[in-house]
Motif scaffolding. Sequence first.
Motif, short mmCIF file in Angstrom:
data_model
loop_
_atom_site.label_atom_id
_atom_site.label_comp_id
_atom_site.label_asym_id
_atom_site.label_seq_id
_atom_site.Cartn_x
_atom_site.Cartn_y
_atom_site.Cartn_z
N LEU A 187 -11.02 3.64 6.63
CA LEU A 187 -10.06 3.79 7.73
C LEU A 187 -8.65 4.00 7.19
N PHE A 188 -8.33 3.32 6.10
CA PHE A 188 -6.97 3.43 5.54
C PHE A 188 -6.68 4.86 5.12
N PHE A 189 -7.64 5.51 4.48
CA PHE A 189 -7.45 6.91 4.07
C PHE A 189 -7.31 7.81 5.30
N LYS A 190 -8.14 7.58 6.32
CA LYS A 190 -8.08 8.41 7.54
C LYS A 190 -6.71 8.30 8.21
N VAL A 191 -6.20 7.07 8.30
CA VAL A 191 -4.89 6.84 8.92
C VAL A 191 -3.79 7.49 8.09
N SER A 192 -3.83 7.26 6.78
CA SER A 192 -2.77 7.77 5.89
C SER A 192 -2.74 9.30 5.88
N GLU A 193 -3.90 9.89 5.78
CA GLU A 193 -3.98 11.35 5.74
C GLU A 193 -3.52 11.97 7.05
N ALA A 194 -3.97 11.39 8.17
CA ALA A 194 -3.56 11.90 9.49
C ALA A 194 -2.06 11.80 9.66
N LEU A 195 -1.48 10.70 9.22
CA LEU A 195 -0.03 10.51 9.35
C LEU A 195 0.73 11.49 8.47
N HIS A 196 0.26 11.69 7.24
CA HIS A 196 0.98 12.58 6.32
C HIS A 196 0.91 14.03 6.80
N GLN A 197 -0.16 14.40 7.46
CA GLN A 197 -0.28 15.76 8.01
C GLN A 197 0.63 15.94 9.22
N LYS A 198 0.70 14.92 10.06
CA LYS A 198 1.51 15.01 11.28
C LYS A 198 3.00 14.91 10.98
N GLU A 199 3.33 13.97 10.14
CA GLU A 199 4.75 13.72 9.87
C GLU A 199 4.89 13.03 8.51
N PRO A 200 5.04 13.82 7.46
CA PRO A 200 5.19 13.21 6.13
C PRO A 200 6.33 12.19 6.15
N SER A 201 6.03 10.99 5.70
CA SER A 201 7.01 9.91 5.77
C SER A 201 6.88 9.03 4.55
N ALA A 202 7.80 8.11 4.42
CA ALA A 202 7.74 7.15 3.31
C ALA A 202 6.45 6.35 3.37
N SER A 203 6.08 5.93 4.57
CA SER A 203 4.88 5.11 4.72
C SER A 203 3.61 5.86 4.32
N SER A 204 3.49 7.10 4.80
CA SER A 204 2.27 7.86 4.49
C SER A 204 2.22 8.23 3.01
N ALA A 205 3.37 8.59 2.43
CA ALA A 205 3.40 8.93 1.00
C ALA A 205 3.06 7.71 0.15
N TYR A 206 3.58 6.55 0.56
CA TYR A 206 3.30 5.32 -0.18
C TYR A 206 1.80 4.98 -0.12
N SER A 207 1.23 5.15 1.05
CA SER A 207 -0.19 4.85 1.22
C SER A 207 -1.05 5.76 0.37
N LEU A 208 -0.70 7.05 0.33
CA LEU A 208 -1.46 7.98 -0.49
C LEU A 208 -1.28 7.64 -1.98
N GLY A 209 -0.12 7.10 -2.32
CA GLY A 209 0.10 6.63 -3.69
C GLY A 209 -0.82 5.45 -4.01
N GLN A 210 -0.96 4.54 -3.05
CA GLN A 210 -1.88 3.41 -3.25
C GLN A 210 -3.31 3.90 -3.48
N LEU A 211 -3.71 4.89 -2.70
CA LEU A 211 -5.07 5.43 -2.83
C LEU A 211 -5.26 6.10 -4.19
N ALA A 212 -4.25 6.88 -4.63
CA ALA A 212 -4.34 7.54 -5.93
C ALA A 212 -4.39 6.51 -7.05
N GLU A 213 -3.62 5.46 -6.90
CA GLU A 213 -3.62 4.39 -7.91
C GLU A 213 -4.98 3.71 -7.98
#
Length: 456
Positions: free
Chosen positions: A278-304
Amino acid sequence: MKFKIAFTLLGLVFAFNAASAQDCRVTLSLFNESAKVENFSDAYPKYKELLENCSDYNILIYQRGEKMLEEMIEVAETEERKQELIQEYIDNQTMRLEKFPGETKAGDVFADIAMIKYKYEVGTLEERLEAFEKIVEVDKENFSSPVAIYAYFRIANDLNDAGERDIQFLFDKYDQVIALIETQENDKALEAKPLIEKQEAQEELTSRESRILKNSEIYLRNYTKIKESVNSLLGSKADCDNLIPLYKKNFDENKDNVQWLKNANERLSAKDCTQDPLFFKVSEALHQKEPSASSAYSLGQLAEAEGDRAKALEYYNEAAELETSEIRKARIYYRIANNYKDRGSYSQARNYYRKALQSKPSMGVAYLKIADMYAKSANDCGNTVFEKRAVYWLAADYAARAGRVDPSISSNANETAESYRARAPQKSDIFQEEAAGKKISFSNCWIRESVVVPNI
């Protein structure tokens, strides 16, 4: 003739005003003396007289009135009388703000009113909540009382427990309250920082500076306790077992709702609920709709989590650039710093720990991390054994500073500082080297700082 009449009338007005001022001064003096010794049977009538005839004469009317009414409420013999006095207390604070706005902080006044309603359970829970919300609305910067901030969240939690407000409301209030606490922590840590550094340089503080530092450290300890209490109240309501089903159930209908995605993303990220798909689904959807600090940070967590450090750092830096909140920016910089530290890139790590501290001066753990890197670098710095061991004094200073700006880690920070001091040169070494009071610079390694040898 007309001039003489006008002059006479002006004289009468002046004499009347002078007499009135004299009456106000005398009544205020008598009221103040009686109230100070808690002779309320004598003080109270004079207070009422001052409100009626001298309401804008002196702020002391309201300052002393506040204390008097607080005491009278405590000892009121009937519930009816107590409620009357509570209303008089509220009126006293409101009039003070109205009559002396330049000498009164609106945030303090509304906090006093909210707290009296909270303490004596005046009105419904919703009405008490509104009293605290008014502080945030009118003067958030001066909403600084640790006890009042806790009471604010306690009411929100009670409303949730009673089923009158949902869990999302409680999460929102939690975020707001933590932001209030951390803002005040930062202010106090920023106030204390130059004074702590002055002490570390073995310079004597003035009496005024000592008072400021003592006050700042008391507030920092109190904010730490309140934050712990708030987290305890929230408890298991905000763990992953509750959050994931809540957001999973509502994802499909909200996957195009940017605000909902932001809220879900921030909450899941804050609680490290990053393992569920769910975390990836939420983060990806948010980054596509409106790239933000929160979505970029979340994608960083996933990459890490996937072991791609380079990609993670790319996302984290993007998040830091997009972030507007200094407190959240500090957390991002701290995470970047930890990545560099884990890879042994100490200079880069320190740069980001310092950036984190610039955004959040009360982030004591960042000082502790720098201290650890300094201690681990002792053998690589200095030209002599004495100078190499002197690095531990510098590490100890950073560790001690960590506990002073963040009392929640003071026990660990102080123990760490003591362990570093034990590894630093001792009195006999200082005496043998004739080094007391000398400055040692570590310019031959990445540290590039200096330390003053303690006087013996």
